[in-house]
Design a protein around this motif. Sequence first.
Motif, PDB file in Angstrom:
ATOM      1  N   ALA A 212       0.812  -1.394   0.119  1.00  0.00           N
ATOM      2  CA  ALA A 212      -0.130  -0.005  -0.053  1.00  0.00           C
ATOM      3  C   ALA A 212       0.947   1.170  -0.222  1.00  0.00           C
ATOM      4  CB  ALA A 212      -0.886  -0.096   1.225  1.00  0.00           C
ATOM      5  N   PHE A 213       2.257   1.211   0.534  1.00  0.00           N
ATOM      6  CA  PHE A 213       2.840   2.386   0.505  1.00  0.00           C
ATOM      7  C   PHE A 213       3.286   2.777  -1.087  1.00  0.00           C
ATOM      8  CE2 PHE A 213       4.025   2.895   5.134  1.00  0.00           C
ATOM      9  CZ  PHE A 213       2.969   2.558   5.406  1.00  0.00           C
ATOM     10  N   ASP A 214       3.472   1.944  -1.869  1.00  0.00           N
ATOM     11  CA  ASP A 214       4.027   1.914  -3.168  1.00  0.00           C
ATOM     12  C   ASP A 214       3.324   1.530  -4.195  1.00  0.00           C
ATOM     13  OD1 ASP A 214       5.827   3.198  -5.275  1.00  0.00           O
ATOM     14  OD2 ASP A 214       7.155   1.548  -5.042  1.00  0.00           O
ATOM     15  N   ARG A 215       2.037   2.181  -4.346  1.00  0.00           N
ATOM     16  CA  ARG A 215       0.896   1.689  -5.159  1.00  0.00           C
ATOM     17  C   ARG A 215       1.519   1.723  -6.739  1.00  0.00           C
ATOM     18  NH1 ARG A 215      -3.805  -0.062  -3.097  1.00  0.00           N
ATOM     19  NH2 ARG A 215      -4.100   0.338  -1.121  1.00  0.00           N
ATOM     20  N   THR A 216       1.338   0.965  -7.537  1.00  0.00           N
ATOM     21  CA  THR A 216       2.096   1.090  -8.884  1.00  0.00           C
ATOM     22  C   THR A 216       1.007   0.546  -9.789  1.00  0.00           C
ATOM     23  OG1 THR A 216       4.164   0.468  -7.974  1.00  0.00           O
ATOM     24  CG2 THR A 216       3.938   0.485 -10.309  1.00  0.00           C
ATOM     25  N   TRP A 217       0.896   1.526 -10.803  1.00  0.00           N
ATOM     26  CA  TRP A 217       0.023   1.153 -12.013  1.00  0.00           C
ATOM     27  C   TRP A 217       0.717   1.595 -13.403  1.00  0.00           C
ATOM     28  CZ3 TRP A 217      -2.058   3.832  -7.828  1.00  0.00           C
ATOM     29  CH2 TRP A 217      -2.839   3.244  -6.938  1.00  0.00           C
ATOM     30  N   TYR A 218       0.099   1.198 -14.485  1.00  0.00           N
ATOM     31  CA  TYR A 218       0.399   1.635 -15.824  1.00  0.00           C
ATOM     32  C   TYR A 218      -0.663   2.143 -16.661  1.00  0.00           C
ATOM     33  CZ  TYR A 218      -0.948  -2.513 -18.517  1.00  0.00           C
ATOM     34  OH  TYR A 218      -1.598  -3.381 -18.997  1.00  0.00           O
ATOM     35  N   ARG A 219      -0.360   3.160 -17.400  1.00  0.00           N
ATOM     36  CA  ARG A 219      -1.243   3.187 -18.257  1.00  0.00           C
ATOM     37  C   ARG A 219      -0.766   3.749 -19.763  1.00  0.00           C
ATOM     38  NH1 ARG A 219      -1.069   7.948 -15.174  1.00  0.00           N
ATOM     39  NH2 ARG A 219      -0.742   9.844 -16.203  1.00  0.00           N
ATOM     40  N   SER A 220      -1.196   3.474 -20.925  1.00  0.00           N
ATOM     41  CA  SER A 220      -0.394   3.777 -22.135  1.00  0.00           C
ATOM     42  C   SER A 220      -1.712   3.946 -23.430  1.00  0.00           C
ATOM     43  CB  SER A 220       0.282   2.392 -22.566  1.00  0.00           C
ATOM     44  OG  SER A 220       0.591   2.592 -23.683  1.00  0.00           O
ATOM     45  N   TRP A 221      -1.033   4.992 -24.192  1.00  0.00           N
ATOM     46  CA  TRP A 221      -1.744   5.398 -25.223  1.00  0.00           C
ATOM     47  C   TRP A 221      -0.941   5.396 -26.503  1.00  0.00           C
ATOM     48  CZ3 TRP A 221      -0.636   9.772 -27.714  1.00  0.00           C
ATOM     49  CH2 TRP A 221       0.030  10.882 -26.914  1.00  0.00           C
ATOM     50  N   GLY A 222      -1.581   5.098 -27.735  1.00  0.00           N
ATOM     51  CA  GLY A 222      -0.713   5.262 -28.870  1.00  0.00           C
ATOM     52  C   GLY A 222      -1.302   4.826 -30.183  1.00  0.00           C
ATOM     53  N   LEU A 223      -0.530   4.708 -31.109  1.00  0.00           N
ATOM     54  CA  LEU A 223      -0.787   4.281 -32.493  1.00  0.00           C
ATOM     55  C   LEU A 223      -0.471   2.826 -32.957  1.00  0.00           C
ATOM     56  CD1 LEU A 223       0.787   7.368 -34.254  1.00  0.00           C
ATOM     57  CD2 LEU A 223      -1.741   7.367 -33.326  1.00  0.00           C
ATOM     58  N   TYR A 224      -1.412   2.017 -33.668  1.00  0.00           N
ATOM     59  CA  TYR A 224      -1.131   0.674 -34.155  1.00  0.00           C
ATOM     60  C   TYR A 224      -1.257   0.782 -35.593  1.00  0.00           C
ATOM     61  CZ  TYR A 224      -6.251  -0.333 -34.315  1.00  0.00           C
ATOM     62  OH  TYR A 224      -7.513  -0.185 -34.578  1.00  0.00           O
ATOM     63  N   ILE A 225      -0.648  -0.095 -36.123  1.00  0.00           N
ATOM     64  CA  ILE A 225      -0.908  -0.684 -37.512  1.00  0.00           C
ATOM     65  C   ILE A 225      -0.649  -2.197 -37.667  1.00  0.00           C
ATOM     66  CG2 ILE A 225       1.485  -0.064 -38.449  1.00  0.00           C
ATOM     67  CD1 ILE A 225       0.439   1.009 -40.883  1.00  0.00           C
ATOM     68  N   GLY A 226      -1.452  -2.827 -38.558  1.00  0.00           N
ATOM     69  CA  GLY A 226      -1.009  -4.216 -38.853  1.00  0.00           C
ATOM     70  C   GLY A 226      -1.944  -4.722 -40.085  1.00  0.00           C
ATOM     71  N   SER A 227      -1.674  -5.955 -40.348  1.00  0.00           N
ATOM     72  CA  SER A 227      -2.303  -6.521 -41.662  1.00  0.00           C
ATOM     73  C   SER A 227      -2.752  -7.954 -41.172  1.00  0.00           C
ATOM     74  CB  SER A 227      -1.261  -6.705 -42.699  1.00  0.00           C
ATOM     75  OG  SER A 227      -0.104  -7.426 -42.307  1.00  0.00           O
ATOM     76  N   TYR A 228      -3.721  -8.515 -41.718  1.00  0.00           N
ATOM     77  CA  TYR A 228      -4.357  -9.653 -41.372  1.00  0.00           C
ATOM     78  C   TYR A 228      -4.982 -10.650 -42.594  1.00  0.00           C
ATOM     79  CZ  TYR A 228      -5.350  -7.532 -36.787  1.00  0.00           C
ATOM     80  OH  TYR A 228      -5.291  -7.119 -35.685  1.00  0.00           O
ATOM     81  N   TYR A 229      -4.793 -11.625 -42.460  1.00  0.00           N
ATOM     82  CA  TYR A 229      -5.262 -12.746 -43.556  1.00  0.00           C
ATOM     83  C   TYR A 229      -6.359 -13.436 -43.244  1.00  0.00           C
ATOM     84  CZ  TYR A 229      -5.011 -16.329 -47.096  1.00  0.00           C
ATOM     85  OH  TYR A 229      -5.378 -17.230 -48.017  1.00  0.00           O
ATOM     86  N   ARG A 230      -7.491 -13.033 -44.142  1.00  0.00           N
ATOM     87  CA  ARG A 230      -8.869 -13.877 -43.757  1.00  0.00           C
ATOM     88  C   ARG A 230      -8.866 -15.199 -44.420  1.00  0.00           C
ATOM     89  NH1 ARG A 230     -13.336  -9.807 -45.654  1.00  0.00           N
ATOM     90  NH2 ARG A 230     -12.276  -9.815 -47.394  1.00  0.00           N
TER      91      ARG A 230
END
Length: 231
Positions: A212-230
């Motif tokens: 409780a003395f060192d509560r640690t969280w993360y958050r992140s935001w950004g861009l993504y790009i990718g390709s898929y095969y159906r």
Amino acid sequence: TRSWRLFDRQALNHRLRKPLFTAISRRKAQRKTTFKHWELGLLYSYNRDFLSNSIYRESLDPRSLIASSAVYSHNVSLDLKYRFNPRWLLRFQWQPSRDLHLRYNTYAEGQYIGKELQLNFSQYGLGFEHHLPMAIGRQRFNMVLGAQATYGQFNRAQNFIGRIDERYQDAYGLQFNLGQDWHSGPLVLSYGLRTDFNFNNLYRGHGAIPAAFDRTWYRSWGLYIGSYYRF
């Protein structure tokens, strides 16, 4: 005469019903072949990461002698999707290595000394995507809204002292994305924005410092790009 009239009516009804039944059967066949399929692909993301703990929160105080700096990261993940509805997909994501950094400077003996905390996870995600068909002129694409639950399996932790694996634990969180998909035959180009964060305290306590003395969280935001095969 009555028999001929009856025969003509039956023939007419048959001719009218046949195209209707044919259209219905074609629609059913299209649903079976078009709406239920798999998508497999790779996704690259470039993110602005925030690893928030007691050191980071202290650096936000303008009177503090601790200064934190911006941290950017890039990651690659493997995605598998299953379309169970024309507009809905089930999504599984695996990211073999996810690094979270906190870079900061502390003032000691008349100078700032650079230090860093690094956490590494293997991240798994399971969620849904909703696709909204759109068009610009003759070009058709999908607007994509996605949400998934994430589990980060903790691998290692390191700071200026060395390995401190025993002080941290697995992460549980959520990820949201907003983007577009462009289709060309079996190939899909996907890009957009995404953000993710965790719920639980990553710091599990060590020695005289409870969790409780060192509560640690993360958050992140950004861009993504990718390709898929159906398929």
